[in-house]
Design an enzyme around this catalytic site. Structure first.
Site, PDB file in Angstrom:
ATOM      1  N   ASP A  97      34.851  24.965  93.332  1.00  0.00           N
ATOM      2  CA  ASP A  97      33.385  24.926  93.295  1.00  0.00           C
ATOM      3  C   ASP A  97      32.791  24.357  94.577  1.00  0.00           C
ATOM      4  O   ASP A  97      31.588  24.444  94.806  1.00  0.00           O
ATOM      5  CB  ASP A  97      32.903  24.113  92.080  1.00  0.00           C
ATOM      6  CG  ASP A  97      33.563  22.752  92.025  1.00  0.00           C
ATOM      7  OD1 ASP A  97      33.294  21.918  92.900  1.00  0.00           O
ATOM      8  OD2 ASP A  97      34.367  22.504  91.105  1.00  0.00           O
ATOM      9  N   ASP A 168      42.089  18.405  92.770  1.00  0.00           N
ATOM     10  CA  ASP A 168      40.854  18.595  92.006  1.00  0.00           C
ATOM     11  C   ASP A 168      41.037  19.800  91.089  1.00  0.00           C
ATOM     12  O   ASP A 168      40.433  20.855  91.286  1.00  0.00           O
ATOM     13  CB  ASP A 168      39.677  18.804  92.975  1.00  0.00           C
ATOM     14  CG  ASP A 168      38.361  18.976  92.249  1.00  0.00           C
ATOM     15  OD1 ASP A 168      38.309  18.702  91.035  1.00  0.00           O
ATOM     16  OD2 ASP A 168      37.383  19.385  92.894  1.00  0.00           O
TER      17      ASP A 168
HETATM   18  N1  SPD Z   1      37.948  18.422  81.538  1.00  0.00           N
HETATM   19  C1  SPD Z   1      37.405  18.564  82.812  1.00  0.00           C
HETATM   20  C2  SPD Z   1      38.361  18.359  83.900  1.00  0.00           C
HETATM   21  C3  SPD Z   1      37.728  18.795  85.150  1.00  0.00           C
HETATM   22  C4  SPD Z   1      38.377  18.331  86.354  1.00  0.00           C
HETATM   23  N2  SPD Z   1      38.033  19.068  87.498  1.00  0.00           N
HETATM   24  C5  SPD Z   1      36.709  19.479  87.657  1.00  0.00           C
HETATM   25  C6  SPD Z   1      36.543  20.293  88.890  1.00  0.00           C
HETATM   26  C7  SPD Z   1      35.339  19.916  89.630  1.00  0.00           C
HETATM   27  N3  SPD Z   1      35.466  20.213  91.009  1.00  0.00           N
END
Ligand code: SPD
Length: 293
Positions: A97, A168
Site C-alpha cells: 500500500d 510489513d
Molecule cells: N490483521 C492486520 C494485519 C495487517 C498488517 N499489515 C498491514 C499492512 C499495512 N501496510
C-alpha cells in the site's frame, strides 16, 4: 444522545457495514465498496468509509485505512530507522500500500529502498485508490519496487546487504504465512549489516496471542535480542497491535539516534522517542511471563 449504532441496518445512504470477522467478533466500518477484485493470491477490496477514509482489505481482513495508517506504519518504521547504525539501504518485505515506504523515505540519509511485494495488484490498486497512504513514495527515485516473493528475496539476497529489514505483511495465513518462521528470520539476520535492525508487525497480543509470542521467541533465538512494542490500531482485531524489533550485538532498537529522531518526530502523528520508550515498557504481564520463561 446515544451515538452508538448497534443495528447494521442503520447506515448512511448507499453505505453498509463492512466487517472483518475474527474469533466470533466483528471489526467493522460503515462505508461503500469501491472495488473488489481477485488477484492470483487473494481478494483485494477497497472501501470508502465514513470515519477513516478509504480502506484496504485483503481476503476480508483490514490492512490499512487513510486515517488509521499512521497508527501502524510510524510504529513499524521509526523505531528501526531511528536506531540502526546506518540507514543507507533498507528493505521492505510486503508493504504494497506504500505506507511503510512513505515513512522510510522521510529520512534524507536513506539512499536505496527495495520494496518486495508479492502481489502486483495490491500496488496497482493502492496507487489508484489509496494515494494518500503512499503519498509521494511512488515518485521517489530511491524506491525500487520488485514484484517477488519476499521469502525468496531474503533467501537469495547477499550477506550483509541491508541496514534495516522491515516486514510489513498480513496475517499468517495465505501469502504471508512464510513470513513468520525461523528460516525466514535467519535469512533476514544474514542479510543485515552490522549495526542493522530488523522490524516486523507481530500481530495482536490479544487476538493472535500465540503467533505474537512465537514471533518474539523465535526472533530472540535467531537474533539474540528482540523486544515487542504495543500500540493501538482501532481497525484491527482487538485494536491492540504489536511490532517487534531485533538486532544482534545489543538491543540497539531501544535507543533512537537523537538527531534523526528530532527531525522525524516533527513529522509524526503517533511516533516520538517518548512514545517509543513507553511502548517498549508497556508489555502486558501475561506476555512478559510467557516470553521470559
Ligand atoms: N490483521 C492486520 C494485519 C495487517 C498488517 N499489515 C498491514 C499492512 C499495512 N501496510
Amino acid at each position: 444522545m446515544n451515538n452508538n449504532q448497534t443495528n447494521s441496518s442503520i447506515t448512511k445512504q448507499g453505505s453498509k457495514w463492512i466487517d472483518e470477522c475474527h474469533q466470533g467478533i466483528r471489526y467493522g466500518m460503515e462505508g461503500k465498496v469501491l472495488i473488489k477484485e481477485k488477484s492470483k493470491f487473494q481478494e483485494i477490496m477497497v472501501i470508502e468509509s465514513t470515519r477513516y477514509g478509504k480502506g484496504l482489505l485483503l481476503d476480508g481482513c483490514w490492512m490499512t485505512a487513510e486515517k488509521q495508517e499512521r497508527h501502524y506504519h510510524e510504529c513499524l518504521v521509526h523505531p528501526a530507522l531511528c536506531s540502526a547504525h546506518e540507514i543507507k539501504k533498507v528493505l521492505i518485505i510486503g508493504g504494497g500500500d506504500g505506507g511503510s515506504a512513505k515513512e522510510c523515505l522521510r529520512y534524507s540519509e536513506l539512499e536505496h529502498l527495495d520494496m518486495v511485494e508479492i502481489d502486483e495488484k495490491v500496488i496497482q490498486i493502492s496507487k489508484k485508490y489509496l494515494q494518500e497512504i503512499g503519498g509521494m513514495a511512488w515518485q521517489d527515485n530511491r524506491l525500487h519496487v520488485k514484484i517477488e516473493n519476499g521469502i525468496n528475496w531474503a533467501a537469495n539476497a547477499t550477506d550483509n546487504s541491508y541496514d534495516v529489514v522491515i516486514v510489513d505483511g498480513s496475517d499468517p495465513n495465505g501469502p504471508a504465512e512464510g513470513l513468520f518462521n525461523r528460516d525466514f528470520y535467519k535469512n533476514c539476520k544474514r542479510i543485515l549489516r552490522k549495526g542493522g535492525v530488523f522490524a516486523t508487525q507481530s500481530e495482536s497480543p490479544e487476538a493472535f496471542k500465540n503467533v505474537h509470542i512465537q514471533v518474539i521467541k523465535l526472533l530472540r533465538e535467531v537474533f539474540g535480542n528482540a523486544d515487542p512494542t504495543y500500540g493501538c490500531v482501532p481497525m484491527y482485531p482487538s485494536g491492540w497491535w504489536s511490532w517487534t524489533f531485533a538486532s544482534t550485538e545489543s538491543p540497539r532498537y531501544q535507543k533512537p539516534n537523537s538527531k534523526r529522531a528530532q527531525d522525524i518526530a516533527k513529522q509524526c502523528e503517533i511516533w516520538s522517542p517518548r512514545w517509543q520508550a513507553g511502548a517498549f515498557q508497556a508489555i502486558p504481564a501475561f506476555i512478559d511471563r510467557e516470553i521470559n520463561k
